[in-house]
Design a protein around this motif. Structure first.
Motif, PDB file in Angstrom:
ATOM      1  N   TYR A 171       0.829  -1.205   0.000  1.00 57.33           N
ATOM      2  CA  TYR A 171       0.000   0.000   0.000  1.00 57.33           C
ATOM      3  C   TYR A 171       0.866   1.259   0.000  1.00 57.33           C
ATOM      4  O   TYR A 171       0.643   2.184  -0.776  1.00 57.33           O
ATOM      5  CB  TYR A 171      -0.918  -0.015   1.226  1.00 57.33           C
ATOM      6  N   LYS A 209      -6.057  -0.271  -0.947  1.00 57.69           N
ATOM      7  CA  LYS A 209      -6.720   0.735  -1.787  1.00 57.69           C
ATOM      8  C   LYS A 209      -8.237   0.571  -1.642  1.00 57.69           C
ATOM      9  O   LYS A 209      -8.973   1.533  -1.592  1.00 57.69           O
ATOM     10  CB  LYS A 209      -6.285   0.552  -3.246  1.00 57.69           C
ATOM     11  N   ARG A 263      -3.749   5.307  -9.247  1.00 59.95           N
ATOM     12  CA  ARG A 263      -2.600   5.034  -8.401  1.00 59.95           C
ATOM     13  C   ARG A 263      -2.765   3.607  -7.906  1.00 59.95           C
ATOM     14  O   ARG A 263      -3.686   3.323  -7.142  1.00 59.95           O
ATOM     15  CB  ARG A 263      -2.576   5.994  -7.212  1.00 59.95           C
ATOM     16  N   TYR A 306     -15.263   5.924  -9.248  1.00 60.04           N
ATOM     17  CA  TYR A 306     -13.811   5.817  -9.385  1.00 60.04           C
ATOM     18  C   TYR A 306     -13.433   6.050 -10.835  1.00 60.04           C
ATOM     19  O   TYR A 306     -13.645   5.183 -11.684  1.00 60.04           O
ATOM     20  CB  TYR A 306     -13.357   4.427  -8.919  1.00 60.04           C
ATOM     21  N   ASP A 343      -2.509  10.987  -8.271  1.00 60.04           N
ATOM     22  CA  ASP A 343      -3.314  11.029  -7.052  1.00 60.04           C
ATOM     23  C   ASP A 343      -3.432  12.468  -6.556  1.00 60.04           C
ATOM     24  O   ASP A 343      -2.459  13.031  -6.068  1.00 60.04           O
ATOM     25  CB  ASP A 343      -2.659  10.142  -5.991  1.00 60.04           C
ATOM     26  N   PRO A 344      -4.621  13.061  -6.671  1.00 65.91           N
ATOM     27  CA  PRO A 344      -4.766  14.465  -6.258  1.00 65.91           C
ATOM     28  C   PRO A 344      -4.402  14.692  -4.790  1.00 65.91           C
ATOM     29  O   PRO A 344      -3.999  15.787  -4.427  1.00 65.91           O
ATOM     30  CB  PRO A 344      -6.255  14.761  -6.490  1.00 65.91           C
ATOM     31  N   THR A 345      -4.546  13.664  -3.950  1.00 67.47           N
ATOM     32  CA  THR A 345      -4.240  13.869  -2.527  1.00 67.47           C
ATOM     33  C   THR A 345      -2.746  14.071  -2.300  1.00 67.47           C
ATOM     34  O   THR A 345      -2.340  14.574  -1.257  1.00 67.47           O
ATOM     35  CB  THR A 345      -4.700  12.690  -1.639  1.00 67.47           C
ATOM     36  N   ILE A 393      -0.923  15.997  -4.057  1.00 67.87           N
ATOM     37  CA  ILE A 393      -0.557  17.355  -4.468  1.00 67.87           C
ATOM     38  C   ILE A 393      -0.881  18.357  -3.372  1.00 67.87           C
ATOM     39  O   ILE A 393      -1.978  18.363  -2.822  1.00 67.87           O
ATOM     40  CB  ILE A 393      -1.256  17.703  -5.809  1.00 67.87           C
ATOM     41  N   SER A 394       0.130  19.170  -3.046  1.00 72.18           N
ATOM     42  CA  SER A 394       0.017  20.163  -1.970  1.00 72.18           C
ATOM     43  C   SER A 394      -0.310  19.528  -0.617  1.00 72.18           C
ATOM     44  O   SER A 394      -0.917  20.156   0.232  1.00 72.18           O
ATOM     45  CB  SER A 394      -1.022  21.240  -2.305  1.00 72.18           C
ATOM     46  N   LYS A 395       0.087  18.278  -0.425  1.00 73.31           N
ATOM     47  CA  LYS A 395      -0.123  17.640   0.881  1.00 73.31           C
ATOM     48  C   LYS A 395       0.917  18.134   1.880  1.00 73.31           C
ATOM     49  O   LYS A 395       0.590  18.540   2.974  1.00 73.31           O
ATOM     50  CB  LYS A 395      -0.056  16.122   0.751  1.00 73.31           C
TER      51      LYS A 395
END
Lengths: 566, 160
Positions: A89, A126, A152, A182, A303-305, A307-309
């Motif tokens: 994972y 996932k 991802r 999804y 994976d949008p998460t 980005i800018s995390k």
């Protein structure tokens, strides 16, 4: 339509997905499925511990790019797999894990070998499923493979109650999978691509910072094209090694806690950082406010998460790395204002600066007469395999030395637990990789500590003719923790001294493998040569300098420019 | 800052725990959570009130989106919206305060839903600020128990 059993349906689904090898361990809850396996052409690899099954499936997946499959029984079989599921994972590896479950009527009753594995693995898969309706079994398996391998990637677990598997069901034809909930974004937004490309044209000190996403999306060629087209130096995360050729003059090797001096300096001084399939992990960034402080940041990730995390991104591109890089390359090919020669000329001072950093503090170590330096072992492995072996690692110093001193020119050559940092990963993963590529040399670079965490898999390697080579860098310590204790805890070696370790040469013999030992530097090369020449499983025991450290090192929480050097 | 998120998700076993597990696992806070079936029995709607700066709320929204069972996430605090909460309050109501309690409840357009010799149980519906006002004013009289539903909310429909 004629009906078939759940076991038959599962086997048909596996065949439909092109699965030829699965890794597992039987038990009461999955005995029907095991019975059916005997009549199928799918190869089942019986591991010696369920953690090994999932790691082997993971190694198979990383090496081949296909989905790895593991089959475990209920209860302890399933829980033993959890560490390996979490490993997959954290590194986004496509694996489908089937677990047995008690019959539906007994679920929730604390039945024998019952555990809520769907609950346990919810945060480290996932997605996961408990199949409670036999009519949904086939659709669930198809969806699981789709989820594991798209977007991802990641592990997906399917929990199979025994009575569901024993039920009769129809086997509908496969249709393309469409899921309302999804729909990963594969193609980049053209406007964002243009912004990114224009930023590249403007930059004076650009850097490519690439991660495992480049390898997962098979984007190494597109990445190399971009780097060479614009003469941009490339640094790689541990997971990104091999995503760009390690021997390419633009390669600066790894960055971060044990990254090269040039990589960390270049990121710190860059005015444009192009992150591709990387996630700004704390081992990469060090102290966040000092990470790439002067750089505009482009971040390509599916994976949008991501980005800018951790780090604010100026130009995000949500897309599959391969698609995004291809779009950038063709933008430059079409752009009138793009002049490759002029760009290369413009970047010359920057590349010279980077080269100076490399010359000032290259990756190196001190020779000490006859004593075997662990780094030297990796260098010889690199030389004798032509940099073309599949290298798996355990976790700790062995892993970092392998990452630093083996030159990975191709993707899918380094299989290592980057995110979770799982000791005991290397041997079963090597077996998985070897079964995927029987003709390739597969070497597990190990420590004397971590090899013992899944050493039982030597028997699996023997039984299934997976003659991997295990290179133990034996220093009698849990070396990485010892190094931290040396540097930050006044050499108070709490619980890091391995006072008793087995005689690995004798142990190899006990498993029917070949055991070799080197205790002086001049024995290293002959031992590796012999290991590579033999067809059998080999354990090489290298008695290395005991208190060697991994350098450069950025102490946890410091800026990446504050490196402790050799 | 407070954000109210409206989350549509598959009405499947375990879907709720995927959401709550995400919040606890990643250290996000949940102030209140309300969930029930929508018109489509396969879909649930969850109203979730959380607190955090913009970056955290962006991360929460993206992480929720990433869950396979989640269909849609809307941060309804971004636009005009209506929110309601219901509270049941068991308040002391003895001879000298019974009339006063009734007057207060009336002002807030509440109802008495249960009566005992010494208490009223009253039902109040409204925005969080109204609920707070009722509680504050009843507190000196003697509140025995409070049960709140948590907030539900919806974005206002477009007016043209």
């Amino acid at each position: 339509m004629s009906k078939i059993t759940g076991s038959q349906a599962i086997i048909k689904c596996l065949q439909e997905e092109g699965v030829d090898t699965i890794f597992g361990f039987p038990g009461g809850a999955v005995i029907d499925l095991y019975d059916e396996l005997l009549d199928s052409d799918i190869k089942h690899v019986l591991v010696r511990h369920e953690q090994g099954a999932v790691h082997a499936a993971d190694g198979y997946a990383r090496a081949s790019g296909k989905v790895g499959v593991a089959l475990l029984t209920s209860g302890p079989g399933a829980t033993n797999g959890v560490t390996a599921i979490a490993t997959a994972y954290m590194d986004s590896i496509p694996v489908v894990v089937f677990t047995g479950q008690v019959p539906r009527a007994l679920i929730g009753n604390d039945a024998f070998q019952e555990v809520d594995i769907v609950g346990i693995t919810r945060p480290c898969t996932k997605h996961n499923y408990l199949v409670s309706d036999p009519n949904e079994l086939v659709a669930t398996i198809r969806e699981a493979f789709y989820l594991a391998s798209s977007g991802r990637p990641g592990p997906v677990l399917i929990d199979l109650p025994k009575d569901v598997v024993a039920s009769m069901m129809s086997f509908p034809d496969k249709k393309p999978i469409k899921m309302k909930t999804y729909q990963p974004t594969v193609d980049p937004h053209p406007g964002q691509v243009e912004k990114a490309c224009k930023a590249c044209l403007k930059a004076k000190r650009p850097m490519l910072y690439i991660g495992g996403g480049v390898i997962l999306s098979n984007a190494n060629k597109e990445l190399t094209e971009l780097a060479e087209k614009l003469s941009i130096p490339v640094t790689m995360t541990l997971m990104g090694l091999g995503g760009f050729p390690g021997t390419n003059p633009l390669s600066l090797g790894m960055l971060g806690m044990h990254g090269s001096y040039a990589s960390n300096m270049a990121v710190a001084k860059s005015d444009l950082l192009i992150a591709v399939g990387a996630r700004f992990d704390d081992r990469v960034t060090g102290r966040l406010d000092a990470f790439a402080p002067h750089a505009e940041i482009i971040h390509i990730d599916i994976d949008p998460t991501s980005i800018s995390k951790n780090v604010d991104v100026d130009i995000p591109i949500v897309a599959d790395c391969k698609h995004a890089l291809r779009a950038m390359n063709s933008w430059f090919d079409d752009a009138k204002q793009f002049d490759g020669k002029a760009i290369k000329e413009k970047h010359k001072p920057w590349l010279e600066q980077v080269a100076q950093w490399n010359e000032k503090h290259p990756l190196t170590y001190h020779e000490e007469g006859d004593i075997i330096k662990p780094q030297y072992v990796i260098e010889v492995l690199n030389k004798l395999t032509g940099g073309d072996a599949i290298i798996t690692t355990e976790v700790g110093q062995n892993q970092m030395w392998a990452a630093q001193f083996y030159k990975f020119n191709e993707p899918r050559r380094l299989l290592t637990s980057g995110g979770l940092g799982t000791m005991g990963y290397g041997l079963p993963a090597a077996i998985g990789a070897k079964l995927a590529f029987p003709d390739k040399t597969v070497i597990d670079v190990a420590g004397d500590g971590s090899i013992q965490m899944n050493i039982q898999e030597l028997a699996t390697a023997r039984q299934y003719n997976a003659p991997v080579k295990v290179a133990i860098l034996n220093n009698g310590y849990l070396g990485m923790v010892r190094q931290w204790q040396e540097l930050f805890y006044n050499k108070r070696y709490s619980a890091t001294v391995m006072e008793v370790t087995p005689d690995f040469v004798e142990l190899a013999k006990a498993y029917g493998a070949v055991g070799l030992r080197a205790t002086t530097k001049d024995e290293v090369e002959p031992v590796i040569k012999e290991a590579l020449a033999t067809d059998n499983l080999v354990i090489m025991d290298f008695a290395v300098s005991r208190e060697e450290g991994v350098f450069p090192m950025v102490p946890a929480g410091k800026a990446t420019t504050e490196m402790l050097l050799v | 800052m407070k954000h109210t998120l409206s989350v549509l998700l598959q009405n499947k076993p375990g879907a709720l725990s995927r959401v709550t597990g995400l919040f606890s696992g990643r250290g996000f806070n949940i102030e209140s959570l309300c969930v029930a079936e929508t018109l489509d029995s396969k879909v649930s709607c969850m109203t979730l009130v959380t607190r955090g700066d913009d970056a955290i709320v962006e991360q929460i929204t993206k992480q929720l989106h990433k869950l396979i069972d989640v269909i849609k996430v809307t941060d309804i605090t971004e636009g005009e919206f209506v929110e309601r909460e219901m509270v049941l309050i068991r308040v002391k109501a003895e001879a000298n305060t019974r009339a006063e309690v009734l007057r207060i409840i009336d002002i807030f357009r509440g109802k008495v839903v249960d009566v005992s010799p010494t208490t009223y149980t009253v039902e109040i519906t409204g925005q969080e600020t109204k609920i707070k006002a009722v509680i504050d004013i009843l507190r000196p009289i003697g509140i025995k128990e409070i049960i709140r539903t948590g907030t539900i909310a919806t974005a206002r429909a477009p007016k043209n």
